[in-house]
Design an enzyme around this catalytic site. Sequence first.
Site, PDB file in Angstrom:
ATOM      1  CB  SER A   1      33.000  99.634  16.800  1.00 53.23           C
ATOM      2  OG  SER A   1      32.323  99.646  15.379  1.00 53.23           O
TER       3      SER A   1
ATOM      4  CE  LYS B   1      33.242 100.749   9.143  1.00 56.58           C
ATOM      5  NZ  LYS B   1      33.592 100.346  10.623  1.00 56.58           N
TER       6      LYS B   1
ATOM      7  N   GLY C   1      29.036  93.569  10.850  1.00 60.66           N
ATOM      8  CA  GLY C   1      29.432  94.929  10.802  1.00 60.66           C
ATOM      9  C   GLY C   1      28.161  95.978  10.623  1.00 60.66           C
TER      10      GLY C   1
ATOM     11  CG  ASP D   1      30.068  87.168  19.480  1.00 61.93           C
ATOM     12  OD1 ASP D   1      30.648  87.832  18.828  1.00 61.93           O
ATOM     13  OD2 ASP D   1      28.788  86.985  19.619  1.00 61.93           O
TER      14      ASP D   1
ATOM     15  NE  ARG E   1      24.113  94.383  10.639  1.00 51.38           N
ATOM     16  CZ  ARG E   1      24.620  94.391  11.993  1.00 51.38           C
ATOM     17  NH1 ARG E   1      24.538  95.052  12.792  1.00 51.38           N
ATOM     18  NH2 ARG E   1      25.563  93.270  12.091  1.00 51.38           N
TER      19      ARG E   1
ATOM     20  CG  ASP F   1      27.485  93.353  19.641  1.00 47.16           C
ATOM     21  OD1 ASP F   1      28.517  93.574  18.763  1.00 47.16           O
ATOM     22  OD2 ASP F   1      27.433  93.871  20.484  1.00 47.16           O
TER      23      ASP F   1
HETATM   24  C1  XBP Z   1      27.952  91.889  15.943  1.00 42.35           C
HETATM   25  C2  XBP Z   1      27.829  92.622  15.051  1.00 42.35           C
HETATM   26  C3  XBP Z   1      28.160  94.253  14.911  1.00 42.35           C
HETATM   27  C4  XBP Z   1      27.124  94.728  15.922  1.00 42.35           C
HETATM   28  C5  XBP Z   1      27.012  96.311  15.691  1.00 42.35           C
HETATM   29  O1  XBP Z   1      29.396  91.424  16.409  1.00 42.35           O
HETATM   30  O2  XBP Z   1      27.842  92.137  13.439  1.00 42.35           O
HETATM   31  O3  XBP Z   1      28.080  94.759  13.670  1.00 42.35           O
HETATM   32  O4  XBP Z   1      25.753  94.213  15.343  1.00 42.35           O
HETATM   33  O5  XBP Z   1      28.308  96.647  16.163  1.00 42.35           O
HETATM   34  P1  XBP Z   1      29.688  89.980  17.221  1.00 42.35           P
HETATM   35  P2  XBP Z   1      28.984  97.712  15.010  1.00 42.35           P
HETATM   36  O6  XBP Z   1      28.455  89.351  17.438  1.00 42.35           O
HETATM   37  O7  XBP Z   1      30.734  89.681  16.148  1.00 42.35           O
HETATM   38  O8  XBP Z   1      30.346  90.783  18.425  1.00 42.35           O
HETATM   39  O9  XBP Z   1      27.753  98.717  14.334  1.00 42.35           O
HETATM   40  O10 XBP Z   1      30.027  98.381  15.903  1.00 42.35           O
HETATM   41  O11 XBP Z   1      29.396  96.865  13.902  1.00 42.35           O
HETATM   42 MG    MG Z   2      27.577  87.694  18.090  1.00 41.48          MG
END
Ligand code: XBP
Ligand code: MG
Length: 271
Positions: A124, A53, A51, A9, A55, A11
């Site tokens: 993204s 958008k 996501g 993953d 959110r 973030d």
């Molecule tokens: C975490 C998310 C993403 C980020 C923001 O993604 O849910 O939405 O918070 O990025 P992951 P975007 O843990 O699956 O990597 O605004 O581009 O969605």
């Molecule tokens: Mg994550």
Amino acid sequence: MSIDALIFDVDGTMADTEEAHRVAFNLAFERQGLGWSWSPAAYRRLLEVTGGKERLCHHIDALDVADTERRRLLALVPSLHADKTKFYTAVVRDGGVPLRPGVARLMDEALAAGCRLAIASTTSAANVDALLAATLGARGLDLFSVIVCGDRVQAKKPAPDIYALALRNLGIEPASAVAIEDSLNGLRSARAAGIWTLVTPTYWSDDADFGDAGLVLPNLGDVDAPLQGEPGHLLRDAAWLGLPELARLATAASTATHATTLHPRPQESFR
Ligand code: XBP
Ligand code: MG
């Protein structure tokens, strides 16, 4: 178990990015004069929606405004999110978001052992590109055999779609992969795709019950960032999680029914 692929993953797992996302959202709100500002506590709750958008739409749906105003605000989401992504990727490109302890080390160990790397993220694509280039150099993207993220799937985490797509593109079965996540949505997504999952939570995600995880650690640990109480508590080989031990634990724990947590949280008795 020989691991054919580590699926990361992004973030919260590869890097602790959510504070940078939160600040970027607030800068986008300021730019469009919306008068909104997401506090850390509010953003922590909003992260239950994956996501950016999605959110934003969730936030707008919860506002006490007339339907005409709600429709006006929802129409702003694409441009708001585009602004936010510009603010976020600028911070990342400036080196504002480092990899978490042990991520680069485990990646190196995996590649040296012939284990492929993949990414399955809700974020993204621009964010992934910026983070990999800033933290791993111009060839950072090339280290990954498969990168699936953002809008490549309709149903984002906790749906299994993004991990199922990663497995398909890797051409492997779930039992040949290990997922590394930080959040309950991510754990649910990987588990629903049948993948044994290691969870390394952060402040943004640690208030969850990761009972379905194969292993929960505060982070992967590293030579210069040894895990407290290791080796000897959950880890046998070292004070950080190496690939051989990950493969051993994925085999042992994948038959166990309980996660093992390095630091039991107050509400949890040690299993
Ligand atoms: C975490 C998310 C993403 C980020 C923001 O993604 O849910 O939405 O918070 O990025 P992951 P975007 O843990 O699956 O990597 O605004 O581009 O969605
Ligand atoms: Mg994550």
